[in-house]
Scaffold this motif. Structure first.
Motif, PDB file in Angstrom:
ATOM      1  N   ILE A   1      -3.504  11.179 -26.288  1.00 56.39           N
ATOM      2  CA  ILE A   1      -2.974  10.114 -27.140  1.00 56.39           C
ATOM      3  C   ILE A   1      -2.729   8.820 -26.369  1.00 56.39           C
ATOM      4  N   ASP A   2      -2.741   8.891 -25.028  1.00 54.75           N
ATOM      5  CA  ASP A   2      -2.507   7.670 -24.258  1.00 54.75           C
ATOM      6  C   ASP A   2      -3.059   7.850 -22.848  1.00 54.75           C
ATOM      7  N   ILE A   3      -3.732   6.811 -22.357  1.00 51.87           N
ATOM      8  CA  ILE A   3      -4.220   6.784 -20.978  1.00 51.87           C
ATOM      9  C   ILE A   3      -3.722   5.496 -20.353  1.00 51.87           C
ATOM     10  N   ASN A   4      -2.881   5.608 -19.320  1.00 54.24           N
ATOM     11  CA  ASN A   4      -2.428   4.419 -18.624  1.00 54.24           C
ATOM     12  C   ASN A   4      -2.695   4.536 -17.139  1.00 54.24           C
ATOM     13  N   LEU A   5      -2.138   3.633 -16.366  1.00 51.03           N
ATOM     14  CA  LEU A   5      -2.478   3.566 -14.951  1.00 51.03           C
ATOM     15  C   LEU A   5      -2.048   4.801 -14.178  1.00 51.03           C
ATOM     16  N   ALA A   6      -0.906   5.359 -14.516  1.00 49.40           N
ATOM     17  CA  ALA A   6      -0.366   6.477 -13.737  1.00 49.40           C
ATOM     18  C   ALA A   6      -0.556   7.829 -14.401  1.00 49.40           C
ATOM     19  N   THR A   7      -0.525   7.877 -15.718  1.00 49.53           N
ATOM     20  CA  THR A   7      -0.525   9.166 -16.404  1.00 49.53           C
ATOM     21  C   THR A   7      -1.433   9.170 -17.627  1.00 49.53           C
ATOM     22  N   VAL A   8      -1.788  10.391 -18.012  1.00 45.30           N
ATOM     23  CA  VAL A   8      -2.488  10.634 -19.271  1.00 45.30           C
ATOM     24  C   VAL A   8      -1.568  11.515 -20.109  1.00 45.30           C
TER      25      VAL A   8
ATOM     26  N   LEU B   1       0.828  -1.211   0.000  1.00 45.48           N
ATOM     27  CA  LEU B   1       0.000   0.000   0.000  1.00 45.48           C
ATOM     28  C   LEU B   1       0.856   1.251   0.000  1.00 45.48           C
ATOM     29  N   LEU B   2       1.971   1.206   0.734  1.00 44.43           N
ATOM     30  CA  LEU B   2       2.859   2.363   0.794  1.00 44.43           C
ATOM     31  C   LEU B   2       3.587   2.562  -0.534  1.00 44.43           C
ATOM     32  N   ILE B   3       4.092   1.464  -1.092  1.00 44.31           N
ATOM     33  CA  ILE B   3       4.876   1.568  -2.326  1.00 44.31           C
ATOM     34  C   ILE B   3       3.994   1.928  -3.518  1.00 44.31           C
ATOM     35  N   PHE B   4       2.812   1.292  -3.571  1.00 49.85           N
ATOM     36  CA  PHE B   4       1.953   1.444  -4.747  1.00 49.85           C
ATOM     37  C   PHE B   4       0.776   2.398  -4.500  1.00 49.85           C
ATOM     38  N   LYS B   5       0.980   3.370  -3.611  1.00 46.40           N
ATOM     39  CA  LYS B   5      -0.101   4.317  -3.324  1.00 46.40           C
ATOM     40  C   LYS B   5      -0.553   5.046  -4.581  1.00 46.40           C
ATOM     41  N   ASP B   6       0.404   5.598  -5.330  1.00 45.15           N
ATOM     42  CA  ASP B   6       0.051   6.322  -6.552  1.00 45.15           C
ATOM     43  C   ASP B   6      -0.557   5.390  -7.594  1.00 45.15           C
ATOM     44  N   THR B   7      -0.058   4.162  -7.635  1.00 43.93           N
ATOM     45  CA  THR B   7      -0.590   3.190  -8.591  1.00 43.93           C
ATOM     46  C   THR B   7      -2.039   2.845  -8.261  1.00 43.93           C
ATOM     47  N   ILE B   8      -2.316   2.683  -6.972  1.00 42.20           N
ATOM     48  CA  ILE B   8      -3.686   2.351  -6.548  1.00 42.20           C
ATOM     49  C   ILE B   8      -4.621   3.514  -6.867  1.00 42.20           C
ATOM     50  N   LEU B   9      -4.155   4.742  -6.577  1.00 47.82           N
ATOM     51  CA  LEU B   9      -4.975   5.918  -6.904  1.00 47.82           C
ATOM     52  C   LEU B   9      -5.212   5.997  -8.409  1.00 47.82           C
ATOM     53  N   GLY B  10      -4.151   5.715  -9.172  1.00 49.32           N
ATOM     54  CA  GLY B  10      -4.292   5.723 -10.624  1.00 49.32           C
ATOM     55  C   GLY B  10      -5.250   4.651 -11.116  1.00 49.32           C
ATOM     56  N   PHE B  11      -5.215   3.491 -10.456  1.00 50.89           N
ATOM     57  CA  PHE B  11      -6.115   2.405 -10.833  1.00 50.89           C
ATOM     58  C   PHE B  11      -7.571   2.797 -10.592  1.00 50.89           C
ATOM     59  N   VAL B  12      -7.830   3.367  -9.408  1.00 49.23           N
ATOM     60  CA  VAL B  12      -9.192   3.822  -9.089  1.00 49.23           C
ATOM     61  C   VAL B  12      -9.630   4.898 -10.078  1.00 49.23           C
TER      62      VAL B  12
ATOM     63  N   TYR C   1       4.427  17.685 -25.643  1.00 40.07           N
ATOM     64  CA  TYR C   1       3.673  16.688 -24.893  1.00 40.07           C
ATOM     65  C   TYR C   1       3.569  17.102 -23.429  1.00 40.07           C
ATOM     66  N   THR C   2       2.410  16.875 -22.859  1.00 36.42           N
ATOM     67  CA  THR C   2       2.183  17.125 -21.439  1.00 36.42           C
ATOM     68  C   THR C   2       1.695  15.842 -20.790  1.00 36.42           C
ATOM     69  N   THR C   3       2.292  15.503 -19.655  1.00 38.07           N
ATOM     70  CA  THR C   3       1.911  14.307 -18.914  1.00 38.07           C
ATOM     71  C   THR C   3       1.119  14.721 -17.687  1.00 38.07           C
ATOM     72  N   ILE C   4      -0.075  14.189 -17.557  1.00 35.82           N
ATOM     73  CA  ILE C   4      -0.991  14.545 -16.466  1.00 35.82           C
ATOM     74  C   ILE C   4      -1.228  13.313 -15.604  1.00 35.82           C
ATOM     75  N   PRO C   5      -1.139  13.422 -14.274  1.00 39.28           N
ATOM     76  CA  PRO C   5      -1.481  12.276 -13.421  1.00 39.28           C
ATOM     77  C   PRO C   5      -2.933  11.849 -13.651  1.00 39.28           C
ATOM     78  N   THR C   6      -3.160  10.562 -13.808  1.00 41.98           N
ATOM     79  CA  THR C   6      -4.512  10.066 -14.083  1.00 41.98           C
ATOM     80  C   THR C   6      -5.482  10.464 -12.986  1.00 41.98           C
ATOM     81  N   TYR C   7      -5.018  10.453 -11.742  1.00 46.72           N
ATOM     82  CA  TYR C   7      -5.903  10.765 -10.618  1.00 46.72           C
ATOM     83  C   TYR C   7      -6.417  12.198 -10.683  1.00 46.72           C
ATOM     84  N   SER C   8      -5.629  13.105 -11.305  1.00 49.92           N
ATOM     85  CA  SER C   8      -6.048  14.512 -11.358  1.00 49.92           C
ATOM     86  C   SER C   8      -7.285  14.697 -12.236  1.00 49.92           C
ATOM     87  N   LEU C   9      -7.582  13.733 -13.114  1.00 50.29           N
ATOM     88  CA  LEU C   9      -8.768  13.850 -13.964  1.00 50.29           C
ATOM     89  C   LEU C   9     -10.061  13.778 -13.168  1.00 50.29           C
TER      90      LEU C   9
END
Length: 435
Positions: free
Chosen positions: A230-237, A190-201, A246-254
């Motif tokens: 052009i791309d949506i993945n677990l961590a970034t858009v 949970l600590l290591i993959f906090k951003d990944t979990i948020l991105g997944f949600v 190119y601009t990289t946006i955290p997926t959770y910020s959407l």
């Protein structure tokens, strides 16, 4: 089937020979082991290379003959190459009990290594299939704009998590799924993959609520993004801006921040034009009969002026307005007729969508004059055509203003001030030349 004792005797041939030459039992055994390992390893490597070429070639020929593109993606993701590693791996695994006869510790070490490699190979094969599936679904219209990369990354995270558990089990021989260990591992994950979990949600919410699709034009001022997704993945858009950066946006910020998605405009019948010009207030005046007759020559407002004037005349007669003074009663203004002219012009413009809202309105007066806003929608939504339509509309608006005795407001320029100073320059005294 060849007897195991016979195979062992073959592998110990070099040892017996070395002992006959005078080597000690210790050195003869280890030199024999190293030689057999090199021999078996070389055979496994040669077999791997041969099988790889054969399987890759067969897959390639098969993919060319089939109509589906899924097998093409399997080849691109190295699936045949990973499959080719299986038989040499089985060969090594089967030969270890014979090679390491009498070397129990080394047998355990090499068995653990080959098992760990087998786990990693299985993960790579599954990953190859998943990536091929993702690329294949990308070619299907119904999945083209879905965040498949996010789903793939989630599955791969769980897959690697399971693989790590099995690797730890192979290395330690302990059950890592015990209750105490599971709690500790969960806390670390949970600590290591906090951003990944948020991105997944966030990815799930983005997909379920259809917030953003690949190909959407979005504007996200917080991150300086203004362009196409052009791309949506677990961590970034990833967004390609209109200047090709190119601009990289955290997926959770959407889902946590506000942004603008232009998909509604792209799916609608037109793109909005909303722009104002500033009319000088002192140029607005009542229309005299002479000016009215002059404006009737403009075809788009002739009928309007006539019908409107009849209505005003009837009203003025009813209230007995003294028209010796123009301000009495009701009157038409050059600004009002100009607004009607622009409204008619827009409705006759083929570049403007007449099935959507068209409005010419007067805004709150400002120190720069009275804003006259044109609000309509272009029939062509492509950027370059949209800009051309809007420019044509306002070219016509600006050119038409003098016909209605109106003036645009402009800030004084240097040439305006210079001309004013020259106009007000005092005349030189009599008999003196002005140099």
């Amino acid at each position: 089937m060849i007897d195991k004792d016979i195979l062992i005797s073959y592998t110990h041939f070099l040892r017996e020979y070395l002992i006959e030459l005078g080597f000690t039992e210790f050195w003869a055994r280890y030199i024999n082991l190293i030689a057999v390992l090199i021999l078996i390893g070389g055979l496994a490597y040669i077999l791997d290379r041969i099988l790889r070429k054969i399987i890759v070639k067969v897959f390639h020929l098969f993919s060319v003959k089939t109509k589906t593109t899924f097998d093409d993606f399997l080849v691109q993701s190295n699936f045949p190459r990973y499959i080719a590693h299986i038989i040499p791996l089985i060969l090594l695994k089967a030969s270890f009990p014979i090679i390491f006869e009498g070397f129990q510790i080394w047998f355990e070490v090499f068995s653990i290594a080959i098992n760990v490699y087998g786990i990693i190979l299985i993960v790579k094969i599954i990953r190859s299939v998943l990536r091929s599936t993702k690329n294949f679904l990308r070619t299907q219209e119904e999945y083209a704009d879905k965040p498949l990369e996010s789903y793939l990354q989630v599955v791969l995270i769980f897959l690697w998590g399971i693989a790590i558990i099995f690797v730890i089990y192979e290395l330690t021989g302990k059950d890592v799924l015990s209750l105490a260990s599971l709690g500790a591992v969960s806390a670390i994950l949970l600590l290591i993959f906090k951003d990944t979990i948020l991105g997944f949600v966030a990815s799930i919410q983005v997909s379920v609520n259809d917030i953003v699709r690949i190909g959407d034009w979005i504007t996200f001022s917080k991150y300086g993004a203004d362009g196409t997704v052009i791309d949506i993945n677990l961590a970034t858009v990833r967004v390609q801006n209109w200047d090709n950066t190119y601009t990289t946006i955290p997926t959770y910020s959407l889902i946590s921040d506000s942004f603008q998605n232009w998909r509604g405009m792209q799916e609608s019948g037109g793109r909005r034009i909303k722009r104002s010009i500033f009319i000088k207030q002192s140029s607005i005046k009542y229309l005299t009969p002479e000016k009215m007759e002059e404006l009737k020559k403009i075809q788009l407002v002739k009928n309007y002026i006539e019908h409107r004037q009849l209505e005003i005349d009837r009203h003025n007669e009813r209230v007995s307005a003294d028209k010796s003074v123009l301000i009495n009663g009701r009157n038409q203004t050059n600004f009002g007729v100009f607004r009607k002219y622009l409204d008619s012009t827009l409705k006759n413009n083929t570049g403007v969508n007449n099935n959507m809202l068209i409005m010419v309105r007067q805004m709150q007066p400002t120190p720069q004059g009275i804003p006259l806003e044109i609000y309509c929608f272009s029939s062509d939504k492509r950027w370059e055509n949209y800009e051309a339509i809007m420019s044509d509309v306002f070219d016509h608006v600006i050119a038409a203003i003098p016909y209605f005795d109106l003036e645009l407001f402009e800030e004084p320029t240097g040439s305006d001030i210079k001309n004013l100073l020259q106009f007000n320059k005092p005349l030189p005294p009599s008999g003196v030349k002005d140099n």
